[in-house]
Design a protein around this motif. Structure first.
Motif, short mmCIF file in Angstrom:
data_model
loop_
_atom_site.label_atom_id
_atom_site.label_comp_id
_atom_site.label_asym_id
_atom_site.label_seq_id
_atom_site.Cartn_x
_atom_site.Cartn_y
_atom_site.Cartn_z
N LEU A 59 0.72 -1.17 0.10
CA LEU A 59 0.03 0.16 -0.06
C LEU A 59 0.95 1.25 -0.19
O LEU A 59 1.58 1.51 0.86
N ASN A 86 2.88 0.31 -8.69
CA ASN A 86 1.52 -0.21 -8.71
C ASN A 86 0.79 0.98 -9.38
O ASN A 86 1.26 2.38 -9.07
N ARG A 87 -0.58 0.90 -9.88
CA ARG A 87 -1.22 1.81 -10.30
C ARG A 87 -1.58 2.84 -9.21
O ARG A 87 -1.74 2.30 -7.93
N ASP A 88 -1.73 4.19 -9.51
CA ASP A 88 -2.03 5.25 -8.18
C ASP A 88 -0.67 5.48 -7.22
O ASP A 88 -1.10 6.17 -6.52
N LEU A 122 -8.16 -5.52 -6.26
CA LEU A 122 -6.73 -5.97 -6.14
C LEU A 122 -6.50 -6.82 -7.38
O LEU A 122 -5.47 -7.20 -7.82
N MET A 125 -5.39 -4.85 -10.14
CA MET A 125 -3.81 -4.68 -10.02
C MET A 125 -3.13 -5.87 -10.35
O MET A 125 -1.98 -5.75 -10.86
N MET A 148 0.15 -5.58 0.95
CA MET A 148 -0.73 -5.58 -0.22
C MET A 148 -0.48 -6.39 -1.39
O MET A 148 -1.34 -6.76 -2.08
N VAL A 241 -3.54 6.41 -3.15
CA VAL A 241 -3.26 5.93 -1.85
C VAL A 241 -4.72 5.40 -1.25
O VAL A 241 -4.96 4.38 -1.00
N ARG A 243 -7.55 5.13 -3.09
CA ARG A 243 -8.14 4.45 -4.07
C ARG A 243 -7.54 3.11 -3.80
O ARG A 243 -8.33 1.86 -3.87
N GLN A 244 -6.16 2.92 -3.45
CA GLN A 244 -5.61 1.66 -3.11
C GLN A 244 -6.16 0.98 -1.88
O GLN A 244 -6.30 -0.15 -1.62
N ALA A 247 -9.59 -0.57 -2.56
CA ALA A 247 -9.35 -1.90 -3.09
C ALA A 247 -9.34 -3.06 -2.14
O ALA A 247 -9.92 -4.07 -2.32
#
Length: 332
Positions: A59, A86-88, A122, A125, A148, A241, A243-244, A247
């Motif tokens: 994360l 990772n995305r974002d 996830l 991702m 994560m 973060v 948004r993560q 998820a």
């Protein structure tokens, strides 16, 4: 004399230290690749012909949060190490407009036991990770995920077990109900991402790093601030973060998924983890048939200097045991 040593090394088939260092240069440029809705930033360290090791961060973590010396050691052990944002987070970005999210509202729903709505999950991702391997023409890879990233790695192994040579899950969880929860104070630190200035943001991150550290290690506050500043100056994206976090909150238990995994798996967890207490790792290992569990005394939820060697000592034998001959990674 140096020329004679080099010639002897070449004749005997032994790589020189200079060659190993050049091959495992952790300062190689960060590159980007478009993968549909997102553009991922990644770094590939090592020879393309070596077995690939995909490292998935947790994360809010950027690729720089994998310690350089650990990446270098893994590469020198004969792996092509691929670490990415990772995305974002980090230098990864949305190709179109970023999705919106309402973290406070969804957290209330989560605490009430109601379904949580997230812009992505996830599993999305994990699909990013697979798409990255495709873009790099890698058919199979060893996969190592932390926190994560370990949850994402579980999905990846479920989605495409034929692509996973080995799975290493570090300080992660099954997401099952009833497992020990972190303290409310630690969760508040984790969710505290907005700040009025660079200085405040850096101090907040240093506070979080300290809280995630082992009680057996005395942190140098100045070093924590330096680490936080490096990450902030590379990228600061609190909305990403959040948004993560959504998820993770929207994710149901992965126990059924773990029960059907059939890839060689190592689970590594620390006995002093304040975020995901040790029973999280024990539970993951208990539900993956044939998996191996290694508990590291004193390890918390950070890659602290004192635990880098114990972590490598746990991970490397597993990777080497499942390492195939060079050239096994076919072009797609």
């Amino acid at each position: 004399m140096r020329v004679l040593i080099l010639l002897a090394a070449l004749i005997c088939g032994l790589p020189s230290f200079a060659f190993a260092n050049a091959r495992c240069d952790v300062t190689v440029p960060t590159e980007t690749v478009d993968l549909g809705e997102v553009r991922l930033a990644y770094q590939s360290v090592g020879r393309e012909r070596d077995p690939a090791l995909l490292m998935i961060m947790g994360l809010g973590g950027q690729l720089i949060h994998w310690p350089d010396e650990v990446v270098e050691r893994l590469c020198e052990s004969g792996f092509r190490v691929i670490r990415f944002d990772n995305r974002d987070v980090g230098l990864s970005a949305w190709i179109g407009p970023a999705p919106s999210a309402n973290l406070p509202y969804e957290v209330v729903r989560y605490r009430l036991g109601l379904p949580v709505s997230a812009p992505y999950g996830l599993r999305d991702m994990a699909r990013d990770s697979l798409n990255l391997l495709d873009a790099l023409h890698i058919r199979q890879a060893h996969v190592l995920g932390a926190s994560m990233g370990g949850m994402i790695a579980q999905h990846l192994a479920d989605m495409a077990p034929e692509r996973v040579l080995s799975l290493t899950l570090v300080m992660t969880s099954s997401g099952a109900q009833g497992l020990p929860a972190p303290s409310a104070a630690l969760l508040d630190l984790l969710a505290r991402r907005e700040a009025p200035s660079r200085e405040v943001a850096i101090q907040q991150q240093a506070d979080l790093l300290a809280a995630l550290g082992s009680p057996e290690v005395s942190d140098d506050r100045e070093q924590l601030v330096e680490q936080a500043a490096r990450a902030y100056d590379r990228s600061f994206n609190p909305e990403g973060v959040q948004r993560q976090i959504l998820a993770i909150l929207a994710e149901p238990s992965r126990v059924d998924m773990l029960n059907r995994l059939r890839v060689p798996t190592l689970v590594v967890h620390g006995t002093a983890d304040p975020l995901l207490p040790v029973m999280h790792g024990v539970h993951v290992a208990a539900h993956i048939k044939g998996s191996e569990l290694k508990l590291i005394p004193g390890l918390a939820h950070r890659f602290q200097e004192a635990f880098k060697e114990p972590l490598l000592s746990a991970v490397l034998p597993h990777l080497m045991a499942h390492r195939r001959a060079e050239g096994h990674v076919a072009q797609l």
